[in-house]
Enzyme design. Sequence first.
Site, PDB file in Angstrom:
ATOM      1  N   HIS A 123       0.912  -1.058  -0.591  1.00 12.31           N
ATOM      2  CA  HIS A 123      -0.350  -0.224   0.141  1.00 12.31           C
ATOM      3  C   HIS A 123       0.859   1.113  -0.096  1.00 12.31           C
ATOM      4  O   HIS A 123       1.929   0.948   0.714  1.00 12.31           O
ATOM      5  CB  HIS A 123      -0.439   0.053   0.634  1.00 12.31           C
ATOM      6  CG  HIS A 123      -2.420  -0.295   1.350  1.00 12.31           C
ATOM      7  ND1 HIS A 123      -2.494  -1.190   2.515  1.00 12.31           N
ATOM      8  CD2 HIS A 123      -3.247  -1.344   0.648  1.00 12.31           C
ATOM      9  CE1 HIS A 123      -3.238  -2.394   2.355  1.00 12.31           C
ATOM     10  NE2 HIS A 123      -3.582  -1.620   1.015  1.00 12.31           N
ATOM     11  N   CYS A 148      -2.461   3.559   9.111  1.00  9.10           N
ATOM     12  CA  CYS A 148      -3.746   1.752   8.663  1.00  9.10           C
ATOM     13  C   CYS A 148      -4.260   1.864  10.019  1.00  9.10           C
ATOM     14  O   CYS A 148      -5.607   1.592   9.429  1.00  9.10           O
ATOM     15  CB  CYS A 148      -3.127   0.367   8.296  1.00  9.10           C
ATOM     16  SG  CYS A 148      -1.202   0.375   7.296  1.00  9.10           S
TER      17      CYS A 148
HETATM   18  N1  ARG Z   1      -4.196  -7.120   6.350  1.00  7.63           N
HETATM   19  C1  ARG Z   1      -4.311  -5.757   5.658  1.00  7.63           C
HETATM   20  C2  ARG Z   1      -3.706  -5.840   4.652  1.00  7.63           C
HETATM   21  O1  ARG Z   1      -3.653  -7.072   3.834  1.00  7.63           O
HETATM   22  C3  ARG Z   1      -3.285  -4.895   6.953  1.00  7.63           C
HETATM   23  C4  ARG Z   1      -3.980  -3.427   5.941  1.00  7.63           C
HETATM   24  C5  ARG Z   1      -2.720  -2.067   6.089  1.00  7.63           C
HETATM   25  N2  ARG Z   1      -3.801  -1.420   5.512  1.00  7.63           N
HETATM   26  C6  ARG Z   1      -2.650  -0.039   5.295  1.00  7.63           C
HETATM   27  N3  ARG Z   1      -3.160   0.745   5.304  1.00  7.63           N
HETATM   28  N4  ARG Z   1      -1.913  -0.315   4.673  1.00  7.63           N
HETATM   29  O2  ARG Z   1      -4.977  -5.704   3.851  1.00  7.63           O
END
Ligand code: ARG
Length: 264
Positions: free
Chosen positions: A159, A254
């Site tokens: 991300h 996150c």
């Molecule tokens: N386990 C989640 C996923 O893989 C973690 C999300 C993390 N969020 C972020 N904004 N980076 O989607």
Amino acid sequence: MCRPTYYTIAYEINPWMSLKRQADSRRALAQWEALHRLLTHRLGARVRLLPPRRGVPDLVFTANAGLLHGRTLIRSNFRFAERRKEEGSIASYFRRAGFRVVTLPRRYGFEGEGDALWMRGRLLFGFRFRSDAPAHEALARLVGAEVLPVELADARFYHLDTCFCPLDNRTALWFPGAFDRYGRRVIEQLVPDLISVTERDARRFACNAVAVGRHLVIQTGISSSLARRIERRRFALHPVELSEFLKAGGSAKCLVLHLNHISK
Ligand code: ARG
């Protein structure tokens, strides 16, 4: 934010997650409470809570609920079926809270503020692992601003908010290794004052920080040289231990979604 009542590692959808490395739920709750208290009590942020729901453990990562534009939520289209189950709860919560909820065409993945961050009136948009590049045109129409798509090049930084973090209108943290040459150039041309973090700090989720005015909430364990470089820009650091959330591939940023964005 969303309290981690039902938070667990229930599947593996990014390189950080392993079913063999379970999160300690008591510790996760305590860490989340400490983050919540820091934001509300010490830094004076107003935080609304999305009710947790059993069976959707990653709902705690509200940065991925969507992207706010005024009173409109551009709701996420999650890449993975496991997280698509969050979409209904997100849409109904925001509708009930008085927001308009819109979506991009279903064929495009889009993971909200996880992949879309405002910087100097432009929306920087990270694509590949979770969001799809062609979504940028629809996104630009919805937000009425220029969207700058940059490709993410390293699956560990899947991300945009794991490798880029706007601190103020001039300054951002980033891990250059997470982008390709073109993306690096876009970011270098956009941001006057870039603080590059080392791979070690990036793996510690240093870029997954939350700026509240001149205060920066950041994962514990970042190097002292990075801390010094941030403090030299007149930011006060507030380290938070979020070890249980790192196991799912997320840290402070996150776990929050901005509701009152100053987008321009
Ligand atoms: N386990 C989640 C996923 O893989 C973690 C999300 C993390 N969020 C972020 N904004 N980076 O989607």
